[in-house]
Motif scaffolding. Structure first.
Motif, PDB file in Angstrom:
ATOM      1  N   UNK A 117     -34.122  -6.485 -22.897  1.00 35.26           N
ATOM      2  CA  UNK A 117     -32.681  -6.336 -23.103  1.00 35.26           C
ATOM      3  C   UNK A 117     -32.238  -4.880 -22.900  1.00 35.26           C
ATOM      4  N   UNK A 118     -33.030  -3.930 -23.398  1.00 37.87           N
ATOM      5  CA  UNK A 118     -32.684  -2.506 -23.207  1.00 37.87           C
ATOM      6  C   UNK A 118     -32.717  -2.149 -21.718  1.00 37.87           C
ATOM      7  N   UNK A 119     -33.703  -2.674 -21.001  1.00 38.93           N
ATOM      8  CA  UNK A 119     -33.793  -2.380 -19.568  1.00 38.93           C
ATOM      9  C   UNK A 119     -32.597  -2.968 -18.827  1.00 38.93           C
ATOM     10  N   UNK A 120     -32.207  -4.167 -19.167  1.00 36.07           N
ATOM     11  CA  UNK A 120     -31.054  -4.782 -18.510  1.00 36.07           C
ATOM     12  C   UNK A 120     -29.771  -4.006 -18.813  1.00 36.07           C
ATOM     13  N   UNK A 121     -29.630  -3.547 -20.057  1.00 37.62           N
ATOM     14  CA  UNK A 121     -28.441  -2.769 -20.400  1.00 37.62           C
ATOM     15  C   UNK A 121     -28.411  -1.444 -19.649  1.00 37.62           C
ATOM     16  N   UNK A 122     -29.580  -0.780 -19.556  1.00 35.19           N
ATOM     17  CA  UNK A 122     -29.619   0.498 -18.850  1.00 35.19           C
ATOM     18  C   UNK A 122     -29.350   0.350 -17.365  1.00 35.19           C
TER      19      UNK A 122
END
Length: 321
Positions: A70-75
């Motif tokens: 999820x953090x990677x997708x947000x970034x």
């Protein structure tokens, strides 16, 4: 005397675990991006770098792969699909690498390529590191055909030919995608059409292709011989079963013919009459009654005649009164 520059500490960058290719992506913004300082970044790049730190920590320390993804997708969503400055490109590449590892850890490796391509406009824009990881991943799970079109598009792009990783990725694509799929003509065409390879490199690649082609041919011949042997064994078994089945059917036909010949000798009218009399004696009449005695005698006489018609005099067993 000038003070010596401090040597970099070993393990200064936190590893984000090993991906499918055995490489460890950086868990913090790359050195090139950090050299400009956080103040030189745009707000989106700074936020993406912060999310990269969180994703790497969740992946390695907490083993929370879903949260890391999820953090990677947000970034990557903050940076957008269009190529940006070098710092943004490095951060997005690192986010994608961590995301690939998170997907692989969750056994969602089938989604890796489609997940990565949604953050880049075209397959030709994939960073070399991401392309390498994807090739190694799908080769490991024995589905190299997934990377067939993407790898070909990337290698034929003129911009990518100027990259220092181009030759190594070409070799990786040949060994892990084209040759395992038996695409020998396509591999030779790709090598001969590559203008950045010198004659020695082309010769080495062509020798590798010829060697793999010979191995492929030997394996095909071995498989063909094995399949032929299995077919012959199957035919032998089926032939034996067919012969046994044919023998059984012949015996059954003879038995039925013999039975039918005996049935033809039966006096059907007398059998029907005996059956009817038996019905009257058992159901309608009382066998112990004196009035039933004539019917019983008639029934015994009819059964004696039927018995004499079925069996020959030679094999007829004695009849006890």
């Amino acid at each position: 005397m000038a003070a010596p520059e401090p040597e970099p500490e070993p393990g200064g960058q936190r590893a984000a675990g090993r991906g499918p290719g055995g490489e460890s992506p950086p868990a913090s913004p790359p050195a090139a991006a950090m050299g400009d300082g956080p103040s030189a970044w745009s707000p989106a790049s700074a936020q993406a770098a912060s999310l990269l730190e969180e994703a790497a920590e969740l992946l390695v320390l907490q083993r929370d792969f879903a949260a890391a993804l999820e953090r990677c997708e947000a970034g990557c969503g903050n940076l957008g699909p269009a190529p940006g400055p070098d710092s943004c490109a490095e951060v997005k590449c690192s986010l994608c690498v961590v995301g690939i590892q998170a997907l692989a850890e969750m056994n969602r490796w089938r989604e890796v390529l489609s997940w990565v391509l949604q953050y880049y406009d075209r397959p030709e824009q994939l960073p070399p590191k991401i392309l390498e990881l994807c090739i190694l991943l799908y080769s490991k799970v024995r589905e190299p055909q997934v990377m067939l079109e993407v790898g070909s598009s990337w290698l034929r792009d003129q911009t990518n030919k100027s990259l220092s990783e181009y030759v190594s990725l070409l070799e990786l694509y040949l060994l892990h995608v084209l040759l395992p799929l038996g695409r020998f003509e396509g591999a030779e065409e790709l090598v001969y059409s590559c203008d950045i390879l010198d004659s020695e490199q082309k010769l080495a690649f062509v020798e590798t292709i010829c060697e793999k082609r010979c191995q492929w041919t030997q394996q095909e011949e071995t498989h063909s011989a094995h399949d032929e042997h299995e077919d012959k064994a199957t035919e032998t078994v089926l032939g034996a079963l067919s012969q046994k089945l044919l023998t059984m059917l012949t015996l059954l036909r003879r038995t039925l013919r013999s039975m039918s010949s005996h049935f033809y000798l039966l006096p059907y009218k007398k059998m029907l009459l005996a059956t009817f009399l038996l019905y009257l004696v058992v159901v309608r009449l009382d066998p112990a009654s004196p009035t039933s005695l004539p019917f019983i005698c008639k029934l015994v006489q009819l059964f004696r005649q039927a018995w004499a018609a079925v069996l020959s005099p030679i094999h007829r067993p004695p009849i006890q009164d």
